[in-house]
Design an enzyme around this catalytic site. Structure first.
Site, PDB file in Angstrom:
ATOM      1  N   SER A  38       0.841  -1.201   0.000  1.00 31.54           N
ATOM      2  CA  SER A  38       0.000   0.000   0.000  1.00 31.54           C
ATOM      3  C   SER A  38       0.871   1.243   0.000  1.00 31.54           C
ATOM      4  CB  SER A  38      -0.899   0.013   1.235  1.00 31.54           C
ATOM      5  OG  SER A  38      -1.440   1.311   1.385  1.00 31.54           O
ATOM      6  N   HIS A  46      -1.124  -1.456  -4.229  1.00 30.40           N
ATOM      7  CA  HIS A  46      -2.404  -1.199  -3.552  1.00 30.40           C
ATOM      8  C   HIS A  46      -2.549   0.304  -3.375  1.00 30.40           C
ATOM      9  CE1 HIS A  46      -5.846  -2.386  -1.054  1.00 30.40           C
ATOM     10  NE2 HIS A  46      -5.485  -1.423  -0.218  1.00 30.40           N
ATOM     11  N   ASP A  59      -4.936   3.272  -2.039  1.00 32.19           N
ATOM     12  CA  ASP A  59      -6.009   3.564  -1.082  1.00 32.19           C
ATOM     13  C   ASP A  59      -6.619   4.933  -1.312  1.00 32.19           C
ATOM     14  OD1 ASP A  59      -6.145   1.310   0.795  1.00 32.19           O
ATOM     15  OD2 ASP A  59      -4.056   1.824   1.245  1.00 32.19           O
ATOM     16  N   MET A  87      -9.408   7.652  -0.259  1.00 30.92           N
ATOM     17  CA  MET A  87     -10.278   8.024   0.862  1.00 30.92           C
ATOM     18  C   MET A  87     -10.940   9.359   0.563  1.00 30.92           C
ATOM     19  SD  MET A  87      -7.784   7.107   4.007  1.00 30.92           S
ATOM     20  CE  MET A  87      -6.875   5.560   4.059  1.00 30.92           C
ATOM     21  N   HIS A  97      -8.373   0.453  -4.022  1.00 32.57           N
ATOM     22  CA  HIS A  97      -9.284   0.232  -2.888  1.00 32.57           C
ATOM     23  C   HIS A  97     -10.024   1.533  -2.617  1.00 32.57           C
ATOM     24  CE1 HIS A  97      -9.500  -0.702   1.758  1.00 32.57           C
ATOM     25  NE2 HIS A  97     -10.688  -0.707   1.186  1.00 32.57           N
ATOM     26  N   MET A 103     -12.296   3.685  -0.590  1.00 35.02           N
ATOM     27  CA  MET A 103     -12.984   3.934   0.686  1.00 35.02           C
ATOM     28  C   MET A 103     -13.771   5.217   0.492  1.00 35.02           C
ATOM     29  SD  MET A 103      -9.836   2.775   3.108  1.00 35.02           S
ATOM     30  CE  MET A 103      -8.687   2.924   1.755  1.00 35.02           C
ATOM     31  N   MET A 117     -11.171  -6.349   5.745  1.00 33.75           N
ATOM     32  CA  MET A 117     -10.370  -5.348   6.453  1.00 33.75           C
ATOM     33  C   MET A 117     -10.001  -5.905   7.831  1.00 33.75           C
ATOM     34  SD  MET A 117      -9.840  -2.802   4.457  1.00 33.75           S
ATOM     35  CE  MET A 117      -8.967  -1.846   5.705  1.00 33.75           C
ATOM     36  N   GLY A 164      -9.199   3.656   7.050  1.00 34.09           N
ATOM     37  CA  GLY A 164      -9.009   5.087   7.250  1.00 34.09           C
ATOM     38  C   GLY A 164      -7.575   5.513   7.477  1.00 34.09           C
ATOM     39  N   PHE A 165      -6.767   4.645   8.083  1.00 34.12           N
ATOM     40  CA  PHE A 165      -5.397   5.041   8.389  1.00 34.12           C
ATOM     41  C   PHE A 165      -4.452   3.853   8.287  1.00 34.12           C
ATOM     42  CE2 PHE A 165      -8.337   7.690  10.757  1.00 34.12           C
ATOM     43  CZ  PHE A 165      -7.928   8.965  10.371  1.00 34.12           C
ATOM     44  N   GLY A 205      -0.867   1.908   9.586  1.00 31.78           N
ATOM     45  CA  GLY A 205      -0.133   1.776  10.839  1.00 31.78           C
ATOM     46  C   GLY A 205      -0.930   1.332  12.043  1.00 31.78           C
ATOM     47  N   ASP A 210      -6.251  -6.644   4.568  1.00 34.58           N
ATOM     48  CA  ASP A 210      -5.662  -5.304   4.559  1.00 34.58           C
ATOM     49  C   ASP A 210      -5.660  -4.716   5.974  1.00 34.58           C
ATOM     50  OD1 ASP A 210      -4.935  -2.685   3.998  1.00 34.58           O
ATOM     51  OD2 ASP A 210      -6.610  -2.286   2.625  1.00 34.58           O
ATOM     52  N   GLY A 211      -4.462  -4.438   6.489  1.00 34.27           N
ATOM     53  CA  GLY A 211      -4.334  -3.707   7.745  1.00 34.27           C
ATOM     54  C   GLY A 211      -3.520  -4.449   8.801  1.00 34.27           C
ATOM     55  N   GLY A 212      -2.410  -3.847   9.199  1.00 38.40           N
ATOM     56  CA  GLY A 212      -1.623  -4.392  10.306  1.00 38.40           C
ATOM     57  C   GLY A 212      -0.879  -5.680   9.997  1.00 38.40           C
ATOM     58  N   GLY A 257       1.215  -1.824   4.139  1.00 41.83           N
ATOM     59  CA  GLY A 257       1.708  -0.471   3.937  1.00 41.83           C
ATOM     60  C   GLY A 257       2.966  -0.254   4.753  1.00 41.83           C
ATOM     61  N   SER A 258       2.787  -0.139   6.066  1.00 42.80           N
ATOM     62  CA  SER A 258       3.936   0.077   6.960  1.00 42.80           C
ATOM     63  C   SER A 258       4.947  -1.051   6.862  1.00 42.80           C
ATOM     64  CB  SER A 258       3.449   0.183   8.406  1.00 42.80           C
ATOM     65  OG  SER A 258       2.412   1.129   8.503  1.00 42.80           O
TER      66      SER A 258
HETATM   67  C1  DX5 Z   1      -6.347   1.412   5.629  1.00 40.26           C
HETATM   68  C2  DX5 Z   1      -5.854   1.090   4.222  1.00 40.26           C
HETATM   69  C3  DX5 Z   1      -4.700   0.157   4.204  1.00 40.26           C
HETATM   70  C4  DX5 Z   1      -3.467   0.684   4.880  1.00 40.26           C
HETATM   71  C5  DX5 Z   1      -2.692  -0.484   5.395  1.00 40.26           C
HETATM   72  O1  DX5 Z   1      -7.521   2.131   5.572  1.00 40.26           O
HETATM   73  O2  DX5 Z   1      -6.903   0.466   3.486  1.00 40.26           O
HETATM   74  O3  DX5 Z   1      -4.403  -0.288   2.897  1.00 40.26           O
HETATM   75  O4  DX5 Z   1      -2.665   1.462   4.051  1.00 40.26           O
HETATM   76  O5  DX5 Z   1      -1.610   0.004   6.104  1.00 40.26           O
HETATM   77  P1  DX5 Z   1      -0.811  -0.829   7.191  1.00 40.26           P
HETATM   78  O6  DX5 Z   1      -0.242  -2.038   6.490  1.00 40.26           O
HETATM   79  O7  DX5 Z   1       0.206   0.137   7.641  1.00 40.26           O
HETATM   80  O8  DX5 Z   1      -1.788  -1.243   8.263  1.00 40.26           O
HETATM   81 ZN    ZN Z   2      -6.394  -0.588   1.503  1.00 42.86          ZN
END
Ligand code: DX5
Ligand code: ZN
Length: 222
Positions: free
Chosen positions: A10, A35, A37, A39, A68, A70, A139, A144-145, A147, A177-179, A199-200
């Site tokens: 991401s 990926h 994102d 928003m 993606h 959102m 998800m 939304g964010f 990290g 997706d996420g963490g 992402g992170s």
């Molecule tokens: C969150 C996004 C994710 C996000 C994942 O709303 O949809 O794609 O960037 O980031 P990490 O991997 O840092 O949780």
């Molecule tokens: Zn995403």
């Protein structure tokens, strides 16, 4: 399982002043998707980026553009994102007035159609769309964010969705997706996911090494 495992870094966590270079590093180390994102500040509290950014990164690499959305009522933007280079467009079940019509519009525009659910939405609500969706995104954080920490209950949700698909003889993609980091990606794969967003875990630190580390684990579970 014999499904191909895919890494979708991401770019939300990338350094935007070096975006093209950073994306190329993920490709070099084997990541198959980008990926992306989007928003809108309505469906989720934050605002990220949109069409002009997608247009300018298409062509930087040969990776699949995994978009993606959102975004509230995403059907309004499907045509434009497809024209800007989206290969897969994923919409949120919770954001669509008419899910089936939205998926049809994505297909009409020549892209693959994904449906995403937030952590609080029952997995069973995807049941009516298993035929029409090409990919299902669970998800594992509140959208939304970047990290945030992986919600452990997501593993059971992935298992249930994989069982629903298996029961119908469908061998479709489950994206999560996420963490997700090197430390927990194996559990996510074992639960039945095959498209991994990070992402992170990719963009914070050494991008080449982070990506290569993910690819090694993904290949070990194919
Ligand atoms: C969150 C996004 C994710 C996000 C994942 O709303 O949809 O794609 O960037 O980031 P990490 O991997 O840092 O949780
Ligand atoms: Zn995403």
């Amino acid at each position: 399982m014999s499904m191909k495992n895919i890494l979708a870094p991401s770019i939300l966590s990338a350094d935007f002043k070096a975006l093209g270079e950073e994306i190329k590093q993920t490709e070099e180390a084997g990541a198959q998707y980008i990926h992306f994102d989007v928003m809108d500040g309505m469906f989720v509290p934050s605002i990220s980026f949109g069409m002009p950014v997608l247009s300018s990164i298409r062509g930087v690499t040969g990776q699949t553009m995994d978009v993606h959305l959102m975004v509230q009522e995403p059907v309004r933007y499907v045509k434009e994102f497809a024209a800007c280079g989206a290969d897969i467009i994923t919409v949120h079940l919770e954001a669509c007035g008419d899910v089936k019509a939205t998926l049809d519009e994505i297909h009409r525009c020549g892209a693959g159609a994904g449906i995403s659910i937030k952590p609080g939405t029952p997995v069973e609500s995807l049941a009516p769309y298993l035929d029409d969706g090409d990919m299902f995104l669970i998800m594992s954080v509140e959208p939304g964010f970047g990290g945030q920490a992986f919600i452990p209950e997501s593993l059971e949700r992935i298992r249930r969705l994989r069982a629903m698909l298996d029961a119908r003889g469908m061998d479709k993609d489950i994206e999560v997706d996420g963490g997700i980091y090197h430390s927990n990606v194996a559990e996510v794969l074992k639960a039945g996911a095959n498209v991994i967003v990070s992402g992170s875990g990719v963009y914070k630190g050494d991008i080449l090494q982070n990506t290569a580390g993910f690819m090694e684990i993904l290949r070990a579970y194919e």
